[in-house]
Design a protein around this motif. Structure first.
Motif, mmCIF file in Angstrom:
data_model
loop_
_atom_site.group_PDB
_atom_site.id
_atom_site.type_symbol
_atom_site.label_atom_id
_atom_site.label_comp_id
_atom_site.label_asym_id
_atom_site.label_seq_id
_atom_site.Cartn_x
_atom_site.Cartn_y
_atom_site.Cartn_z
ATOM 1 N N PRO A 1 -21.863 -78.892 89.078
ATOM 2 C CA PRO A 1 -23.082 -79.091 89.743
ATOM 3 C C PRO A 1 -24.096 -77.955 89.759
ATOM 4 O O PRO A 1 -23.649 -77.100 89.095
ATOM 5 N N ALA A 2 -25.004 -78.286 90.414
ATOM 6 C CA ALA A 2 -26.158 -77.189 90.748
ATOM 7 C C ALA A 2 -25.530 -76.290 91.898
ATOM 8 O O ALA A 2 -25.935 -76.488 93.014
ATOM 9 N N ILE A 3 -24.781 -75.526 91.607
ATOM 10 C CA ILE A 3 -24.308 -74.505 92.466
ATOM 11 C C ILE A 3 -25.243 -73.746 93.259
ATOM 12 O O ILE A 3 -26.198 -73.314 92.553
ATOM 13 N N SER A 4 -24.864 -73.753 94.671
ATOM 14 C CA SER A 4 -25.921 -73.185 95.548
ATOM 15 C C SER A 4 -27.195 -73.699 95.917
ATOM 16 O O SER A 4 -27.974 -73.364 96.683
ATOM 17 N N THR A 5 -27.448 -74.952 95.495
ATOM 18 C CA THR A 5 -28.933 -75.671 95.718
ATOM 19 C C THR A 5 -28.747 -76.423 96.804
ATOM 20 O O THR A 5 -29.851 -77.134 97.237
ATOM 21 N N GLY A 6 -27.802 -77.086 97.125
ATOM 22 C CA GLY A 6 -27.677 -78.200 98.374
ATOM 23 C C GLY A 6 -27.840 -77.152 99.683
ATOM 24 O O GLY A 6 -28.844 -76.514 100.153
ATOM 25 N N ILE A 7 -26.694 -77.138 100.547
ATOM 26 C CA ILE A 7 -26.898 -76.862 101.924
ATOM 27 C C ILE A 7 -26.942 -75.210 101.780
ATOM 28 O O ILE A 7 -27.379 -74.552 102.991
ATOM 29 N N PHE A 8 -26.611 -74.353 100.767
ATOM 30 C CA PHE A 8 -26.685 -73.043 100.585
ATOM 31 C C PHE A 8 -28.199 -72.649 100.295
ATOM 32 O O PHE A 8 -28.564 -71.381 100.247
ATOM 33 N N GLY A 9 -28.832 -73.583 99.966
ATOM 34 C CA GLY A 9 -30.697 -73.328 99.983
ATOM 35 C C GLY A 9 -31.342 -72.553 99.093
ATOM 36 O O GLY A 9 -32.306 -72.150 98.861
ATOM 37 N N CYS A 10 -30.544 -72.337 97.842
ATOM 38 C CA CYS A 10 -31.193 -71.620 96.743
ATOM 39 C C CYS A 10 -32.161 -72.712 95.717
ATOM 40 O O CYS A 10 -31.679 -74.099 95.795
ATOM 41 N N PRO A 11 -33.298 -72.298 95.561
ATOM 42 C CA PRO A 11 -34.169 -73.268 94.895
ATOM 43 C C PRO A 11 -33.592 -73.439 93.445
ATOM 44 O O PRO A 11 -32.993 -72.590 92.622
ATOM 45 N N TYR A 12 -34.178 -74.550 92.938
ATOM 46 C CA TYR A 12 -33.615 -75.173 91.752
ATOM 47 C C TYR A 12 -33.864 -74.392 90.452
ATOM 48 O O TYR A 12 -33.107 -74.116 89.518
ATOM 49 N N GLY A 13 -35.110 -73.665 90.614
ATOM 50 C CA GLY A 13 -35.628 -72.920 89.219
ATOM 51 C C GLY A 13 -34.774 -71.832 89.032
ATOM 52 O O GLY A 13 -34.199 -71.504 87.870
ATOM 53 N N GLU A 14 -34.450 -70.984 89.947
ATOM 54 C CA GLU A 14 -33.860 -69.870 90.034
ATOM 55 C C GLU A 14 -32.185 -70.231 89.604
ATOM 56 O O GLU A 14 -31.662 -69.747 88.678
ATOM 57 N N ALA A 15 -31.624 -71.119 90.169
ATOM 58 C CA ALA A 15 -30.298 -71.602 90.022
ATOM 59 C C ALA A 15 -30.195 -72.318 88.729
ATOM 60 O O ALA A 15 -29.225 -71.904 87.999
ATOM 61 N N ALA A 16 -31.078 -72.851 88.265
ATOM 62 C CA ALA A 16 -31.191 -73.381 86.822
ATOM 63 C C ALA A 16 -31.211 -72.194 85.845
ATOM 64 O O ALA A 16 -30.307 -72.265 84.879
ATOM 65 N N ARG A 17 -32.188 -71.184 85.871
ATOM 66 C CA ARG A 17 -32.101 -70.042 84.913
ATOM 67 C C ARG A 17 -30.724 -69.482 84.979
ATOM 68 O O ARG A 17 -30.125 -69.102 83.925
ATOM 69 N N LEU A 18 -30.251 -68.958 86.119
ATOM 70 C CA LEU A 18 -28.950 -68.245 86.267
ATOM 71 C C LEU A 18 -27.644 -69.146 85.769
ATOM 72 O O LEU A 18 -26.777 -68.685 85.080
ATOM 73 N N THR A 19 -27.644 -70.492 85.980
ATOM 74 C CA THR A 19 -26.782 -71.364 85.286
ATOM 75 C C THR A 19 -26.615 -71.218 83.870
ATOM 76 O O THR A 19 -25.734 -70.991 83.171
ATOM 77 N N ALA A 20 -28.009 -71.365 83.347
ATOM 78 C CA ALA A 20 -28.065 -71.511 81.745
ATOM 79 C C ALA A 20 -27.830 -70.096 81.102
ATOM 80 O O ALA A 20 -27.075 -69.903 79.942
ATOM 81 N N GLU A 21 -27.992 -69.061 81.737
ATOM 82 C CA GLU A 21 -27.893 -67.624 81.356
ATOM 83 C C GLU A 21 -26.360 -67.359 81.394
ATOM 84 O O GLU A 21 -25.723 -66.766 80.390
ATOM 85 N N ALA A 22 -25.719 -67.889 82.480
ATOM 86 C CA ALA A 22 -24.141 -67.894 82.489
ATOM 87 C C ALA A 22 -23.619 -68.737 81.512
ATOM 88 O O ALA A 22 -22.408 -68.211 80.798
ATOM 89 N N VAL A 23 -24.102 -69.990 81.103
ATOM 90 C CA VAL A 23 -23.457 -70.665 80.268
ATOM 91 C C VAL A 23 -23.458 -69.848 78.785
ATOM 92 O O VAL A 23 -22.496 -69.851 78.029
ATOM 93 N N ARG A 24 -24.543 -69.183 78.379
ATOM 94 C CA ARG A 24 -24.906 -68.757 77.325
ATOM 95 C C ARG A 24 -23.803 -67.381 77.212
ATOM 96 O O ARG A 24 -23.442 -67.256 76.167
ATOM 97 N N ARG A 25 -23.917 -66.690 78.207
ATOM 98 C CA ARG A 25 -22.789 -65.628 78.087
ATOM 99 C C ARG A 25 -21.234 -66.146 77.655
ATOM 100 O O ARG A 25 -20.595 -65.238 77.212
ATOM 101 N N ALA A 26 -20.943 -67.065 78.345
ATOM 102 C CA ALA A 26 -19.672 -67.586 78.373
ATOM 103 C C ALA A 26 -19.210 -68.119 77.017
ATOM 104 O O ALA A 26 -18.125 -67.936 76.480
#
Length: 182
Positions: free
Chosen positions: A123-148
């Motif tokens: 899912p979009a980790i930390s974007t719900g009740i934990f309040g992280c903005p989609y833009g930053e969460a999306a970038r960090l998710t994409a970069e993590a997928v690229r690393r893994a």
């Protein structure tokens, strides 16, 4: 649906929908450190998969202690189509460093790899009740997928399941920047 090649033989799909309905070997839960599944993705997983997921989660915490931010734990998936739930603890924005989103995503994917799974849905980790903005969460998710992705031998399909069009558009934009426009 938008699809990217994360590494040779490893595809990433971005979809809008309900993660509990997906066909994947594991689904990732956006968890808190105590694996208490009250609302959001966690609540939906227990409602759909059964209370045994909550019971297994509590047992995991009793045995191992709280899951650190960025860390993961694994339980069965109850009545879900998946075999496992990988509980990834993302940061609470404004409390823990937002960069921990990438750590949680990468650890969840690598746990699926360690379990010998072929597919994992996040899912979009930390974007719900934990309040992280989609833009930053999306970038960090994409970069993590690229690393893994280059280290994956078993996992061939990574699905990022987003709740709503705004999240979907933001994540597609971020993945296009990280993996190249199509």
């Amino acid at each position: 649906m938008e699809r990217f090649e994360a590494a040779p033989g490893v595809s990433v799909e971005l979809v809008v929908g309900d993660i509990t309905e997906l066909e994947a070997d594991a689904i990732v839960n956006a968890a808190n450190s105590y694996l208490e599944h009250g609302g959001g993705v966690a609540g939906a997983i227990v409602r759909k998969g059964g209370y045994e997921i909550q019971e297994e989660s509590r047992e995991w915490v009793r045995r191992h202690g709280p899951v650190p931010v960025g860390g993961v734990a694994v339980t069965g998936a109850g009545r879900l189509k998946a075999k496992y739930v990988i509980h990834a603890v993302g940061p609470r924005c404004g409390v823990e460093p937002v960069e921990k989103i990438g750590e949680a995503v990468e650890n969840a994917i690598m746990k699926a790899e360690e379990l010998g799974l072929r597919s994992v849905a996040l899912p979009a980790i930390s974007t719900g009740i934990f309040g992280c903005p989609y833009g930053e969460a999306a970038r960090l998710t994409a970069e993590a997928v690229r690393r893994a992705a280059p280290r994956l031998k078993n996992v061939k399909r990574i699905i990022v399941c987003l709740y709503g069009e705004e999240a979907y558009r933001t994540y597609v934009e971020a993945f296009r920047r990280v993996f190249g426009a199509r």
